[in-house]
Write a protein that holds these residues in place. Structure first.
Motif, mmCIF file in Angstrom:
data_model
loop_
_atom_site.group_PDB
_atom_site.id
_atom_site.type_symbol
_atom_site.label_atom_id
_atom_site.label_comp_id
_atom_site.label_asym_id
_atom_site.label_seq_id
_atom_site.Cartn_x
_atom_site.Cartn_y
_atom_site.Cartn_z
ATOM 1 N N ILE A 57 -0.493 -7.748 -11.819
ATOM 2 C CA ILE A 57 -1.680 -8.087 -12.615
ATOM 3 C C ILE A 57 -1.765 -7.208 -13.854
ATOM 4 C CG2 ILE A 57 -3.030 -9.036 -10.697
ATOM 5 C CD1 ILE A 57 -4.689 -6.393 -10.799
ATOM 6 N N GLY A 58 -0.756 -6.341 -14.040
ATOM 7 C CA GLY A 58 -0.778 -5.524 -15.254
ATOM 8 C C GLY A 58 0.031 -4.253 -15.080
ATOM 9 N N HIS A 75 0.876 -1.184 0.000
ATOM 10 C CA HIS A 75 0.000 0.000 0.000
ATOM 11 C C HIS A 75 0.899 1.216 0.000
ATOM 12 C CE1 HIS A 75 -4.338 0.083 0.100
ATOM 13 N NE2 HIS A 75 -4.223 1.332 0.439
ATOM 14 N N TYR A 76 0.330 2.379 -0.174
ATOM 15 C CA TYR A 76 1.157 3.598 -0.247
ATOM 16 C C TYR A 76 2.229 3.437 -1.322
ATOM 17 C CZ TYR A 76 -0.924 3.294 4.396
ATOM 18 O OH TYR A 76 -1.788 3.086 5.429
ATOM 19 N N TYR A 130 0.029 -1.073 -14.744
ATOM 20 C CA TYR A 130 -0.642 0.165 -14.321
ATOM 21 C C TYR A 130 -0.505 0.198 -12.804
ATOM 22 C CZ TYR A 130 -3.866 -3.711 -14.241
ATOM 23 O OH TYR A 130 -4.404 -4.962 -14.070
ATOM 24 N N LEU A 167 -1.971 0.747 -9.009
ATOM 25 C CA LEU A 167 -3.188 0.731 -8.192
ATOM 26 C C LEU A 167 -2.901 1.377 -6.838
ATOM 27 C CD1 LEU A 167 -4.061 -2.955 -9.057
ATOM 28 C CD2 LEU A 167 -5.251 -0.937 -9.932
#
Ligand code: 4FV
Length: 243
Positions: free
Chosen positions: A129-130, A111-112, A132, A134
């Motif tokens: 998972i790709g 996170h962060y 980009y 999140l």
């Protein structure tokens, strides 16, 4: 199989893990999924799990000492520890199949800005998972859990449906149709109404090869073609029958 998910937001998983196929698989005991709050492993009275990055810069970094005590508390001899991160190899069906054969997965959700690099000393594999970015590793952990759960024997109604589906054998799936037989003037291909199973199988194989050639030719680069597939591809490419 058991999946332990290490996260700062365990409630994020409540609904998704209680719905549909994954929810039923858990209820049927086909798979066990547990979320563990990383904050339970905070080491000071402020229950601190992150801190400012050395060298400056924006955002916070998850602390290595907290993460490693969490991982070491959960992992067993046969555990496989995965950190969901954009730095990992992008998940594909081949990797999902491989992971579905393991007995215990520990999935760490960042996170962060991410985690202290030293926490990776206890990680077996980074998976993305790709390409980009999140806000957290929770959605990637859910994607992995869903994809792996589907391949656990007995989870999908008949285990055969996981055999001839997209990306199995590097091919996209053939088109699906159901009632009505005609819709908006669009008819279901007659061959699918013929009941001739062999012709239907060949039609579907040809459709899979055609769609993969058009939509994802990259997939064909790592595919071994069997004799029948070579024959069908020649028919597609050279537009004539091959005996
Ligand atoms: C991600 C991905 C991802 C990066 C910083 C969480 C975020 C934050 N994980 N595939 N793409 N993670 O974007 O797996 O910590």
């Amino acid at each position: 199989m058991k999946i332990d998910i290490l996260t700062l937001f365990p409630d994020f998983f409540i609904n998704p893990l209680n719905e549909s196929i994954v929810g039923r698989a858990i209820d049927k005991g086909k798979i066990e999924v547990e979320t563990i709050n990383i904050r339970n492993y905070a080491l000071n009275k402020h229950r601190q799990v992150d801190d400012y990055p050395y060298g400056g810069g924006s955002g916070m970094v998850l602390k290595a000492d907290v993460l490693i005590s969490a991982i070491n508390d959960i992992k067993k001899v046969n555990s496989w520890v995965i950190y969901m991160s954009p730095q990992g190899k992008v998940l594909n069906q081949k990797k999902v199949k491989e992971l579905s054969e393991k007995s215990h997965l520990v999935v760490l959700c960042g996170h962060y800005e991410g985690v202290d690099e030293r926490a990776l000393t206890e990680v077996d594999e980074e998976i993305s998972i790709g390409d980009y970015v999140l806000t957290g590793g929770e959605l990637p952990a859910l994607v992995l859990t869903d994809a792996v759960t589907r391949l656990i024997p007995g989870v999908l109604g008949d285990d055969n449906s996981a055999i001839d589906e997209s990306f199995t054998d590097y091919l996209l799936e053939y088109p699906h149709y159901t009632r009505p037989a005609e819709f908006n003037g669009l008819k279901v291909p007659d061959i699918l109404l013929s009941g001739h199973h062999e012709n239907i199988r060949l039609f579907r194989k040809k459709q899979s090869l055609l769609r993969t050639l058009i939509k994802r030719p990259d997939l064909l680069l790592s595919k071994e073609f069997d004799e029948e597939e070579e024959k069908i591809l020649k028919e597609i490419l050279f537009d004539r029958e091959y005996s």
